[in-house]
Design a protein around this motif. Structure first.
Motif, PDB file in Angstrom:
ATOM      1  N   LEU A 153     -67.720  24.980  52.864  1.00  0.00           N
ATOM      2  CA  LEU A 153     -67.573  23.538  52.604  1.00  0.00           C
ATOM      3  C   LEU A 153     -68.922  22.831  52.472  1.00  0.00           C
ATOM      4  O   LEU A 153     -68.984  21.692  52.016  1.00  0.00           O
ATOM      5  N   ILE A 154     -69.994  23.526  52.869  1.00  0.00           N
ATOM      6  CA  ILE A 154     -71.302  22.860  52.924  1.00  0.00           C
ATOM      7  C   ILE A 154     -71.800  22.482  51.521  1.00  0.00           C
ATOM      8  O   ILE A 154     -72.269  21.358  51.317  1.00  0.00           O
ATOM      9  N   ILE A 155     -71.649  23.403  50.552  1.00  0.00           N
ATOM     10  CA  ILE A 155     -72.159  23.119  49.189  1.00  0.00           C
ATOM     11  C   ILE A 155     -71.429  21.931  48.543  1.00  0.00           C
ATOM     12  O   ILE A 155     -72.087  20.994  48.067  1.00  0.00           O
ATOM     13  N   ALA A 186     -69.970  19.552  50.011  1.00  0.00           N
ATOM     14  CA  ALA A 186     -70.335  18.358  50.783  1.00  0.00           C
ATOM     15  C   ALA A 186     -71.695  17.826  50.331  1.00  0.00           C
ATOM     16  O   ALA A 186     -71.842  16.621  50.053  1.00  0.00           O
ATOM     17  N   ILE A 187     -72.675  18.711  50.200  1.00  0.00           N
ATOM     18  CA  ILE A 187     -74.028  18.281  49.819  1.00  0.00           C
ATOM     19  C   ILE A 187     -74.019  17.702  48.407  1.00  0.00           C
ATOM     20  O   ILE A 187     -74.569  16.619  48.169  1.00  0.00           O
ATOM     21  N   ILE A 188     -73.355  18.404  47.469  1.00  0.00           N
ATOM     22  CA  ILE A 188     -73.350  17.930  46.069  1.00  0.00           C
ATOM     23  C   ILE A 188     -72.662  16.570  45.958  1.00  0.00           C
ATOM     24  O   ILE A 188     -73.183  15.640  45.331  1.00  0.00           O
ATOM     25  N   SER A 189     -71.481  16.434  46.591  1.00  0.00           N
ATOM     26  CA  SER A 189     -70.730  15.178  46.454  1.00  0.00           C
ATOM     27  C   SER A 189     -71.471  13.999  47.099  1.00  0.00           C
ATOM     28  O   SER A 189     -71.478  12.892  46.561  1.00  0.00           O
ATOM     29  N   CYS A 190     -72.102  14.258  48.239  1.00  0.00           N
ATOM     30  CA  CYS A 190     -72.848  13.175  48.910  1.00  0.00           C
ATOM     31  C   CYS A 190     -74.055  12.757  48.056  1.00  0.00           C
ATOM     32  O   CYS A 190     -74.346  11.560  47.913  1.00  0.00           O
ATOM     33  N   GLU A 199     -65.824  12.164  43.942  1.00  0.00           N
ATOM     34  CA  GLU A 199     -64.501  12.706  44.259  1.00  0.00           C
ATOM     35  C   GLU A 199     -64.044  13.701  43.180  1.00  0.00           C
ATOM     36  O   GLU A 199     -63.311  14.649  43.480  1.00  0.00           O
ATOM     37  N   ILE A 200     -64.472  13.504  41.918  1.00  0.00           N
ATOM     38  CA  ILE A 200     -64.139  14.476  40.859  1.00  0.00           C
ATOM     39  C   ILE A 200     -64.812  15.816  41.181  1.00  0.00           C
ATOM     40  O   ILE A 200     -64.208  16.880  41.035  1.00  0.00           O
ATOM     41  N   ILE A 201     -66.051  15.741  41.654  1.00  0.00           N
ATOM     42  CA  ILE A 201     -66.756  16.976  42.047  1.00  0.00           C
ATOM     43  C   ILE A 201     -65.989  17.678  43.167  1.00  0.00           C
ATOM     44  O   ILE A 201     -65.764  18.895  43.120  1.00  0.00           O
TER      45      ILE A 201
END
Lengths: 76, 330
Positions: B4-6, B8-12, B64-66
């Motif tokens: 879930l980390i990747i 999370a980082i990309i969307s943030c 959110e699309i990501i």
């Protein structure tokens, strides 16, 4: 002044916890029978009405609390 | 958890930088079109562009699309569609002043994607005591939650930076709550809300370069409400939002009807000789959170904002404790 608002916030939080306890322990176990397949609906409706009454009581308590705090603040 | 980390980082990253990069262009566009309102709390005649909603919704949609591309979850769709509908309602209100009842009724309809997509659980979880199943009442909770959260954030948007700053604190508190409850996927879905608010705060803080407008405030508030329902953290969300709830509660209990702020004739707050904010003595003026804060004496706009943020941090702390109490029970 600020301390009173923090107290008001804390009071609201305590009321939410207490209200949750009443809903789970008093309302939760209520089950109405005798209406066949719609038992769940009648039970849920009954719980909904009681919950709304509890929310109204919650708002009235907050309203009294707010008036008391605001009156004290205006006086000081 | 590690997978879930990747996402999370990309969307943030996308949530934050979409708003951070697009807002200056939006400011220039709004200035060119003369879409600006007077900042009433400044001594000088300062016009501030409005609304900032388009950059906020862009940040939410892109992030959110990501996340949807990673998780393909109906929960994300429900939150995203609800936020977009709330943005459209706010945008209509930004362009044309609607009646006091327009927003609550229209916002109630925006909750429909959550119901249609089945992105909810009718069990309501309380701290310490456990869950209660209330299918009928819960549908009412869903329909009421979005108008309440949307309007409370909109009604607290009275000073420079308050709505976005408050939403940053409440949004991250909710994410921490979801983390404590080990609802990691929802925590990641909720993080863009905090990052979008934080990026917008950069331009909204004192002195504001842009106002979020109804479109911005309703988008943030509705997304917050949608996350609360879909993530099953209604009580944690309500606690984190308490200062804004108090504001709406004080306003409604003193005015005793649903009206737009601009329809109120007696102002709750005015300015002293030094242009500090001061509570008025008008008996019929509504009681608001800002008026309550100012009951102790005049304060600058910045001081009032700081007090509201302290209240937000305090209630955010209570929200985290609430999540811990829920975890203790489970």
């Amino acid at each position: 002044m600020k301390a009173w608002i923090f107290s008001f916030l804390f009071g609201m939080w305590v009321l939410i916890l207490v209200g949750g306890g009443i809903i789970v322990n008093v309302l939760g176990p209520i089950s109405i029978t005798g209406y066949g397949e719609i038992n769940w609906f009648i039970s849920s409706l009954f719980k909904a009405v009681i919950a709304i009454i509890l929310v109204v009581i919650w708002i009235l308590i907050l309203s009294k609390l707010k008036n008391w705090i605001f009156r004290n603040e205006i006086k000081s | 958890m590690s997978e879930l980390i990747i996402p999370a980082i990309i969307s943030c990253f996308v949530a934050f930088f979409t708003v951070y990069v697009t807002t200056p262009y939006l400011i220039k566009y709004l200035q060119k079109r003369n879409f600006a309102v007077k900042d009433v709390n400044k001594k000088e005649e300062i016009m501030v562009p409005r609304p900032g909603g388009p950059s906020i919704i862009l940040g939410i949609i892109s992030s959110e699309i990501i996340l949807y591309s990673f998780f393909q979850s109906n929960d994300i769709l429900a939150i995203m569609i609800t936020s977009v509908l709330a943005f459209l309602i706010g945008y209509v209100d930004d362009r044309k002043v609607m009646s006091g009842w327009f927003k609550p009724i229209a916002l109630a309809i925006t909750a429909s994607p959550i119901i249609i997509l089945g992105a909810y659980d009718s069990n309501l979880a309380f701290p310490l005591f456990g869950e209660v199943q209330i299918p009928v009442l819960y549908l009412g909770v869903i329909v009421l939650m979005i108008p309440i959260t949307g309007n409370t954030i909109n009604s607290i948007d009275v000073l420079n930076g308050v709505a976005s700053g408050f939403m940053t604190i409440a949004g991250f508190s909710l994410s921490i709550g979801l983390f404590i409850l080990q609802n990691y996927e929802m925590m990641i879905i909720s993080l863009p809300l905090g990052f979008v608010s934080l990026a917008f705060y950069k331009y909204h803080k004192i002195p504001s370069k842009i106002f979020p407008g109804d479109s911005g405030a309703l988008t943030l508030g509705s997304m917050y409400g949608a996350i609360a329902i879909v993530g099953q953290v209604e009580i944690v969300a309500a606690v984190a939002l308490l200062p804004a709830v108090i504001n709406s509660f004080l306003f409604l209990s003193s005015v005793k009807k649903v009206v737009e702020h601009r329809q109120i004739k007696e102002k709750p707050v005015d300015h002293d000789e030094e242009f500090r904010l001061r509570a008025t003595n008008e008996k019929t003026a509504p009681v608001t959170l800002v008026r309550l804060i100012l009951a102790g004496g005049p304060m600058t706009e910045k001081q009032v904002c700081c007090t509201i943020f302290k209240l937000a941090i305090f209630s955010g702390g209570l929200a985290v404790i609430t999540a811990l109490l829920m975890e203790v029970r489970t």
